[in-house]
Design an enzyme around this catalytic site. Structure first.
Site, mmCIF file in Angstrom:
data_model
loop_
_atom_site.group_PDB
_atom_site.id
_atom_site.type_symbol
_atom_site.label_atom_id
_atom_site.label_comp_id
_atom_site.label_asym_id
_atom_site.label_seq_id
_atom_site.Cartn_x
_atom_site.Cartn_y
_atom_site.Cartn_z
ATOM 1 N N MET A 58 -7.152 -11.065 -2.015
ATOM 2 C CA MET A 58 -7.639 -9.789 -1.509
ATOM 3 C C MET A 58 -9.153 -9.684 -1.597
ATOM 4 S SD MET A 58 -6.779 -6.004 -3.000
ATOM 5 C CE MET A 58 -5.095 -6.114 -2.453
ATOM 6 N N LEU A 74 -9.908 -2.506 3.830
ATOM 7 C CA LEU A 74 -8.620 -2.372 3.160
ATOM 8 C C LEU A 74 -7.733 -1.344 3.849
ATOM 9 C CD1 LEU A 74 -8.156 -2.399 -0.663
ATOM 10 C CD2 LEU A 74 -7.027 -0.639 0.671
ATOM 11 N N LEU A 80 -1.207 -3.987 4.844
ATOM 12 C CA LEU A 80 -1.367 -3.614 3.444
ATOM 13 C C LEU A 80 -1.017 -2.154 3.199
ATOM 14 C CD1 LEU A 80 -2.516 -4.726 0.670
ATOM 15 C CD2 LEU A 80 -4.593 -3.515 1.296
ATOM 16 N N TYR A 106 -16.135 0.884 -10.368
ATOM 17 C CA TYR A 106 -16.739 -0.445 -10.435
ATOM 18 C C TYR A 106 -17.981 -0.445 -11.322
ATOM 19 C CZ TYR A 106 -13.672 -2.750 -7.101
ATOM 20 O OH TYR A 106 -12.574 -3.323 -6.494
ATOM 21 N N SER A 113 -16.689 -6.360 -8.972
ATOM 22 C CA SER A 113 -15.478 -7.105 -9.325
ATOM 23 C C SER A 113 -15.821 -8.550 -9.689
ATOM 24 C CB SER A 113 -14.494 -7.099 -8.156
ATOM 25 O OG SER A 113 -13.404 -7.957 -8.417
ATOM 26 N N ARG A 147 -9.710 -11.277 1.961
ATOM 27 C CA ARG A 147 -9.238 -10.441 3.070
ATOM 28 C C ARG A 147 -10.150 -9.255 3.319
ATOM 29 N NH1 ARG A 147 -8.098 -8.413 6.974
ATOM 30 N NH2 ARG A 147 -6.076 -7.831 7.874
ATOM 31 N N TYR A 148 -10.751 -8.696 2.255
ATOM 32 C CA TYR A 148 -11.489 -7.438 2.418
ATOM 33 C C TYR A 148 -12.919 -7.475 1.887
ATOM 34 C CZ TYR A 148 -6.568 -6.261 2.747
ATOM 35 O OH TYR A 148 -5.236 -6.272 3.075
ATOM 36 N N CYS A 184 4.561 -9.401 2.383
ATOM 37 C CA CYS A 184 3.957 -9.287 3.708
ATOM 38 C C CYS A 184 2.636 -8.543 3.648
ATOM 39 C CB CYS A 184 4.917 -8.563 4.651
ATOM 40 S SG CYS A 184 6.481 -9.418 4.906
ATOM 41 N N HIS A 260 1.355 -4.774 -9.101
ATOM 42 C CA HIS A 260 0.953 -3.784 -8.102
ATOM 43 C C HIS A 260 2.175 -3.311 -7.332
ATOM 44 C CE1 HIS A 260 -1.462 -1.552 -5.333
ATOM 45 N NE2 HIS A 260 -2.574 -2.025 -5.850
ATOM 46 N N ASP A 337 -9.022 -11.229 -13.585
ATOM 47 C CA ASP A 337 -9.402 -9.838 -13.818
ATOM 48 C C ASP A 337 -10.011 -9.229 -12.567
ATOM 49 O OD1 ASP A 337 -8.760 -8.954 -16.431
ATOM 50 O OD2 ASP A 337 -10.310 -10.261 -17.269
ATOM 51 N N GLU A 340 -7.965 -3.480 -11.201
ATOM 52 C CA GLU A 340 -6.654 -3.030 -11.686
ATOM 53 C C GLU A 340 -6.435 -3.351 -13.162
ATOM 54 O OE1 GLU A 340 -7.036 -4.338 -8.709
ATOM 55 O OE2 GLU A 340 -6.056 -2.997 -7.269
ATOM 56 N N GLU A 344 -8.111 0.190 -14.437
ATOM 57 C CA GLU A 344 -6.863 0.954 -14.427
ATOM 58 C C GLU A 344 -6.060 0.778 -15.723
ATOM 59 O OE1 GLU A 344 -2.869 1.592 -11.643
ATOM 60 O OE2 GLU A 344 -4.523 0.337 -10.926
ATOM 61 N N CYS A 399 11.171 -10.695 7.326
ATOM 62 C CA CYS A 399 11.889 -9.619 6.638
ATOM 63 C C CYS A 399 12.955 -9.065 7.589
ATOM 64 C CB CYS A 399 10.927 -8.505 6.234
ATOM 65 S SG CYS A 399 9.718 -8.987 4.998
#
Length: 421
Positions: A58, A74, A80, A106, A113, A147-148, A184, A260, A337, A340, A344, A399
């Site tokens: 991600m 995102l 997603l 952050y 991150s 991805r983001y 997915c 998640h 890490d 999340e 979180e 699916c």
């Protein structure tokens, strides 16, 4: 905040012992960080090497200034966060409203991150091991495709071109998901994005002079929920944290495996993620000898829709209020890490438990630079390279409730077999 990550056929030829200690090779030091790797040139389509190893994940904003763009990508991803026909309207609206709040989060974990640092380190160190244990496919070149956040998939693809892969020169690349359990929404979305850029850059869509016969040859490691290296690394981290509890309390600590969550409409569509996460939990518990009671819980719910539960935060609060103060949180679907875990779990869930009077709620370390984990990655990659399969048999199966044409076309390309679709 952000949304995530049956045993794969790809792991059959990996170490069959439940412990990664069966490998005689020395493990790499977790203190060494990724080094700059010189360019690899690809000048032949007949050799087995060089091989590009592409870690897909991600990603996360490396600085607070990147949070806005990260959230925009995102919430624009219907794989997603499915928002239906209102995706193009609601996505930007939600991301804009959430940006200031997420920037503060952050900031609280150091200003960005660490997922890029760890991903590049893990991939680089894995490739060093592969050069030794799989010389016939060497040299192995590490890449990261997020991805983001940077480095995005399209940027990674350009790096492949710059290093001599594709554009008529062929070459082999392995898309290696860093979501051990397939969804997915995560691996599927990353593969759809990779397929999209492959179509744009390596087919006639890119221009009449494109040599499709010399395109990059892709294969996929699409899931590995019970791989011995993954299981052993989790078990080692859990044992290390359990050792911090007094001996008389140690076996009574409740282990909460936290993954998640997913929206229930994705779960009800037949997404395999919940079952594969449960498979990881069972394998780790089996390795630990089932010495502690445990539960699988779910975190990071976003929005008012129904999500898979029970929620991690609610579970911890309920246990503490009932008098169960010794709880060990294990981020079972994450390989490093990020927000999340660092915010979180550490700064919200554990802090709230302390506010309720419990000091016995802790978290097992994330995998990060764990040398057992990195060795496991190399063993899994070697098994894939030796086997010669393009993907697991599971990837070719949609699916039951899937209606996405993009997903269908992506699976057709990567699976190279339409009989199961």
């Amino acid at each position: 905040m952000s949304v995530r990550n049956p045993v794969s056929q790809l792991t059959k030829r990996a170490c069959t012992n439940s412990s990664i200690r069966c490998n005689a090779r020395p493990l790499l030091s977790s203190r060494s960080m990724a080094t700059v790797v010189p360019p690899v040139t690809q000048d032949s389509t007949s050799r087995r090497g060089p091989t590009a190893m592409v870690f897909m994940n991600m990603g996360g904003p490396s600085t607070t200034d990147e949070v806005g763009d990260f959230l925009s990508r995102l919430f624009a991803d219907g794989d997603l966060i499915p928002l239906g026909r209102f995706q193009n309207y609601l996505g930007p609206l939600i991301s804009k409203r959430r940006t200031p709040k997420i920037q503060k989060q952050y900031s609280a974990i150091g200003g960005g991150s660490p997922i890029r640092k760890w991903s590049e380190h893990q991939c680089s160190e894995m490739c060093k091991i592969l050069d030794h244990i799989s010389p016939e496919t060497a040299p192995h070149k590490p890449y990261v495709a997020f991805r983001y956040a940077a480095p995005l998939t399209e940027d990674m693809y350009q790096r492949l071109f710059d290093d001599g892969f594709g554009k008529g020169r062929g070459g082999r690349a392995v898309a290696f998901t860093q979501y051990p359990q397939y969804s997915c929404s995560t691996t599927g979305s990353s593969l759809n994005e990779l397929w999209k850029w492959r179509q744009r850059l390596e087919t006639k869509r890119a221009g009449p002079d494109v040599d499709e016969a010399g395109a990059i040859q892709w294969s996929v490691i699409d899931r590995w929920p019970t791989h011995p290296g993954l299981v052993e690394a989790f078990a080692q981290n859990i044992e290390a944290k359990l050792a911090s509890y007094p001996p008389e309390r140690r076996d009574k600590v409740v282990i909460l495996y936290s993954a998640h969550s997913l929206p229930m409409d994705v779960v009800n569509r037949g997404d395999p993620y919940p079952a594969e996460v449960a498979a990881t939990v069972h394998a780790v518990q089996q390795r630990l000898g089932f010495k502690n009671p445990h539960r699988l819980v779910w975190q990071s719910q976003v929005g008012p829709k129904a999500w898979l539960g029970a929620q991690t935060s609610d579970t911890v609060e309920n246990f503490v209020k009932r008098g169960q103060h010794d709880l060990l949180l294990v981020p079972i679907a994450f390989t490093s890490d990020h927000i999340e875990t660092l915010y979180e779990l550490d700064q919200e869930v554990i802090h709230e438990a302390q506010q309720l009077g419990s000091n016995g709620v802790t978290r097992a370390d994330s995998l990060n630079g764990n040398p057992t984990f990195i060795q496991g990655l190399a063993d899994l990659a070697k098994a894939h390279l030796d086997e010669g399969a393009v993907c697991s048999k599971q990837l070719g199966l949609r699916c039951p409730g899937c209606t996405s044409e993009r997903c269908l076309e992506s699976k057709k390309f990567f699976a190279q077999d339409q009989t199961l679709i």
